[in-house]
Write a protein that holds these residues in place. Sequence first.
Motif, mmCIF file in Angstrom:
data_model
loop_
_atom_site.group_PDB
_atom_site.id
_atom_site.type_symbol
_atom_site.label_atom_id
_atom_site.label_comp_id
_atom_site.label_asym_id
_atom_site.label_seq_id
_atom_site.Cartn_x
_atom_site.Cartn_y
_atom_site.Cartn_z
ATOM 1 N N PHE A 169 -1.222 3.514 -8.681
ATOM 2 C CA PHE A 169 -0.289 4.645 -8.297
ATOM 3 C C PHE A 169 0.596 4.001 -6.931
ATOM 4 C CE2 PHE A 169 1.104 7.802 -5.348
ATOM 5 C CZ PHE A 169 1.977 8.663 -6.235
ATOM 6 N N ASP A 170 1.757 3.808 -7.263
ATOM 7 C CA ASP A 170 2.346 3.195 -6.195
ATOM 8 C C ASP A 170 3.682 4.179 -5.611
ATOM 9 O OD1 ASP A 170 5.261 2.434 -6.762
ATOM 10 O OD2 ASP A 170 4.385 1.108 -8.249
ATOM 11 N N LEU A 171 3.768 3.912 -4.276
ATOM 12 C CA LEU A 171 4.869 4.676 -3.549
ATOM 13 C C LEU A 171 6.052 3.777 -3.086
ATOM 14 C CD1 LEU A 171 2.651 6.945 -1.535
ATOM 15 C CD2 LEU A 171 4.425 7.735 -3.124
ATOM 16 N N GLY A 172 6.216 2.586 -3.925
ATOM 17 C CA GLY A 172 7.563 1.803 -3.928
ATOM 18 C C GLY A 172 7.654 0.881 -2.652
ATOM 19 N N VAL A 173 8.429 0.252 -2.281
ATOM 20 C CA VAL A 173 8.938 -0.793 -1.287
ATOM 21 C C VAL A 173 9.113 -0.157 -0.018
ATOM 22 C CG1 VAL A 173 10.248 -2.669 -0.528
ATOM 23 C CG2 VAL A 173 9.678 -2.026 -3.062
ATOM 24 N N GLY A 174 8.544 -0.981 1.274
ATOM 25 C CA GLY A 174 8.873 -0.394 2.462
ATOM 26 C C GLY A 174 7.608 0.142 2.899
ATOM 27 N N GLN A 175 7.344 0.150 4.267
ATOM 28 C CA GLN A 175 6.058 0.844 4.743
ATOM 29 C C GLN A 175 6.378 2.227 5.520
ATOM 30 O OE1 GLN A 175 4.009 -1.967 7.694
ATOM 31 N NE2 GLN A 175 2.388 -0.638 7.758
ATOM 32 N N SER A 176 5.632 3.132 5.219
ATOM 33 C CA SER A 176 5.868 4.321 5.765
ATOM 34 C C SER A 176 4.221 5.026 6.211
ATOM 35 C CB SER A 176 6.467 5.352 4.819
ATOM 36 O OG SER A 176 7.996 5.275 5.167
ATOM 37 N N ARG A 177 4.113 5.902 6.934
ATOM 38 C CA ARG A 177 2.760 6.282 7.165
ATOM 39 C C ARG A 177 2.279 7.083 6.190
ATOM 40 N NH1 ARG A 177 3.134 9.299 12.899
ATOM 41 N NH2 ARG A 177 5.006 9.910 12.206
ATOM 42 N N LYS A 202 2.527 6.987 3.021
ATOM 43 C CA LYS A 202 2.059 5.941 2.024
ATOM 44 C C LYS A 202 0.442 5.491 2.084
ATOM 45 C CE LYS A 202 6.485 4.010 0.776
ATOM 46 N NZ LYS A 202 7.159 2.759 0.453
ATOM 47 N N HIS A 203 -0.008 5.708 3.333
ATOM 48 C CA HIS A 203 -1.476 4.976 3.720
ATOM 49 C C HIS A 203 -2.432 5.890 2.994
ATOM 50 C CE1 HIS A 203 0.182 3.241 7.536
ATOM 51 N NE2 HIS A 203 0.869 2.769 6.488
ATOM 52 N N LEU A 204 -2.214 7.014 2.585
ATOM 53 C CA LEU A 204 -3.430 7.932 1.970
ATOM 54 C C LEU A 204 -3.946 7.390 0.814
ATOM 55 C CD1 LEU A 204 -5.666 10.272 2.064
ATOM 56 C CD2 LEU A 204 -3.507 11.742 1.076
ATOM 57 N N PHE A 205 -3.032 6.909 -0.490
ATOM 58 C CA PHE A 205 -3.519 6.376 -1.471
ATOM 59 C C PHE A 205 -2.918 5.166 -1.973
ATOM 60 C CE2 PHE A 205 -3.434 11.243 -2.266
ATOM 61 C CZ PHE A 205 -4.722 11.242 -2.646
ATOM 62 N N CYS A 206 -2.028 4.459 -1.220
ATOM 63 C CA CYS A 206 -1.414 3.396 -1.177
ATOM 64 C C CYS A 206 -1.816 2.414 -0.019
ATOM 65 C CB CYS A 206 0.034 3.301 -1.553
ATOM 66 S SG CYS A 206 0.225 4.686 -3.056
ATOM 67 N N GLU A 207 -2.915 1.936 -0.148
ATOM 68 C CA GLU A 207 -3.192 0.876 1.178
ATOM 69 C C GLU A 207 -3.053 -0.507 0.930
ATOM 70 O OE1 GLU A 207 -8.163 1.214 -0.032
ATOM 71 O OE2 GLU A 207 -7.393 1.867 1.893
ATOM 72 N N ASP A 208 -2.697 -0.717 -0.370
ATOM 73 C CA ASP A 208 -2.581 -2.285 -0.826
ATOM 74 C C ASP A 208 -1.186 -2.644 -0.832
ATOM 75 O OD1 ASP A 208 -5.221 -2.146 -1.499
ATOM 76 O OD2 ASP A 208 -4.864 -1.459 -3.667
ATOM 77 N N ALA A 209 -1.048 -3.663 0.059
ATOM 78 C CA ALA A 209 0.295 -3.924 0.299
ATOM 79 C C ALA A 209 0.693 -5.202 -0.524
ATOM 80 C CB ALA A 209 0.599 -4.781 1.598
ATOM 81 N N GLU A 210 1.696 -5.119 -1.634
ATOM 82 C CA GLU A 210 1.974 -6.159 -2.691
ATOM 83 C C GLU A 210 2.920 -6.937 -2.337
ATOM 84 O OE1 GLU A 210 0.801 -3.912 -6.562
ATOM 85 O OE2 GLU A 210 2.651 -3.439 -5.838
ATOM 86 N N PRO A 211 2.632 -8.388 -1.896
ATOM 87 C CA PRO A 211 3.958 -9.271 -1.753
ATOM 88 C C PRO A 211 5.051 -9.183 -2.873
ATOM 89 C CG PRO A 211 2.016 -10.503 -2.166
ATOM 90 C CD PRO A 211 1.476 -9.147 -2.194
ATOM 91 N N LEU A 212 6.201 -9.538 -2.288
ATOM 92 C CA LEU A 212 7.362 -9.405 -3.283
ATOM 93 C C LEU A 212 8.139 -10.937 -2.625
ATOM 94 C CD1 LEU A 212 8.699 -5.839 -2.780
ATOM 95 C CD2 LEU A 212 7.265 -6.803 -4.385
ATOM 96 N N PHE A 213 8.893 -11.405 -3.637
ATOM 97 C CA PHE A 213 9.756 -12.512 -3.326
ATOM 98 C C PHE A 213 11.055 -12.566 -3.766
ATOM 99 C CE2 PHE A 213 7.719 -13.816 -6.975
ATOM 100 C CZ PHE A 213 8.956 -14.552 -7.794
ATOM 101 N N ASP A 214 12.063 -13.358 -3.223
ATOM 102 C CA ASP A 214 13.399 -13.221 -3.543
ATOM 103 C C ASP A 214 13.569 -14.682 -3.854
ATOM 104 O OD1 ASP A 214 13.626 -10.584 -2.695
ATOM 105 O OD2 ASP A 214 14.364 -11.175 -0.813
#
Length: 401
Positions: free
Chosen positions: A329-337, A339-351
């Motif tokens: 389950f993901d809550l998209g891009v960008g950090q917000s409080r 999101k922390h309940l179920f989305c604790e994994d930060a996925e690196p993105l690149f350009d």
Amino acid sequence: MNVVALRAFPEETRPAPIDCHVDEVAVFDNFAAAEAPWRALEATNCTLATPYQGYDFLNHWQAHLGAAAGIRPAIVAGFNQSGRPLFLWPLGLRRLAGLRVLEFLGGKHANFNMGLWQRDVAAAIDAPELRFITRRLAEHADLMMLTAQPLTWGGTTNPMAQLRHQRSPNHGFSGALIPDFEALIRVRTNSATRKKMRKKERGLADMGEVRFERATGARQVHRVLDAFFKQKSARMRQLGLPDVFAAPGVRRFIEAAVESKDGRTAPIELYALSVDDMVVATMGGIAARGRFCAMFNSIQPGRYAAESPGEQLIVRLVRTCCERGLDTFDLGVGQSRYKHLFCEDAEPLFDSYLPLTGAGQLPALAFSAAAAGKRALKQHPALWSAVRTVRRMRGRLAPAI
């Protein structure tokens, strides 16, 4: 459609043969021409792809938003000698300051951008062959700007990470799911947090009958979207941020993508939490290959907001995803409080800013530097806090529409 034969690759520099090597590349200038290989890749579990690059989702986006923005499809597909599609890059071509620029279709409505790849090809293709393919696109464009690409997806490294790239300003945020939701919530929270959540549930229930539902019929979809657009506009104005959902055609795009046609599953799923007749929270997302990706959300301001209706909707939605057997389950891009309940994994993105012609060299450097500056700003807490404060002040001073 333009076809580039890869047999022209010089023998002395051609990569070593692989089991599924690319024999030719086609560049399709319309969705209908690309549909057969695109759907063939979507139909197999051996394909590596995000939900945002589905044919139906991007076809709706192009029809209602891309074409109006002057974007023309330039869909790149690779085939082996027997004509089997090995990969497909859903790209679009637009003019930018006189330059021909290739970008992923979907714009700001796609949180993650990636091609569709046969997994064995994704594992085997190397940088020289990728560079050779991109160089052959010079007759179509001056510059490729491929942003918000996940470094890994489904446990596999994104092949495009072999090309020149830089870290994106933002991360994606996701979390693993298990079939037992109650076990998941115990892992993700402590007793004090669960007690607080139950108190907020009771607080919302005291205001009326609470209902969580997926909007499916035309009347229900219209009701939920009415609430979403009103709530999102107010929130963006408060934050001092541009509202991408206010652009012409966005509502028609979402309405079209929520509706299932020709027996096919609707690309976008729309959910709402209501108290009596009031929609107090909404969320739209897209699911495929075991993953639910949240696209947009909103909450009703005022007295309902104190009971965190957005969080309550997410809890119910995650429960539904667990029951469906989804694994992420993901809550998209960008950090917000939130999101922390179920989305604790930060996925690196690149350009990737890849010049294809001489005209694209300096613009590639400029776009790359601007993105790096934005990333540096976001990594400096004090500076980023100041930027957000200025935005909020600007939002409060802006007249309501």
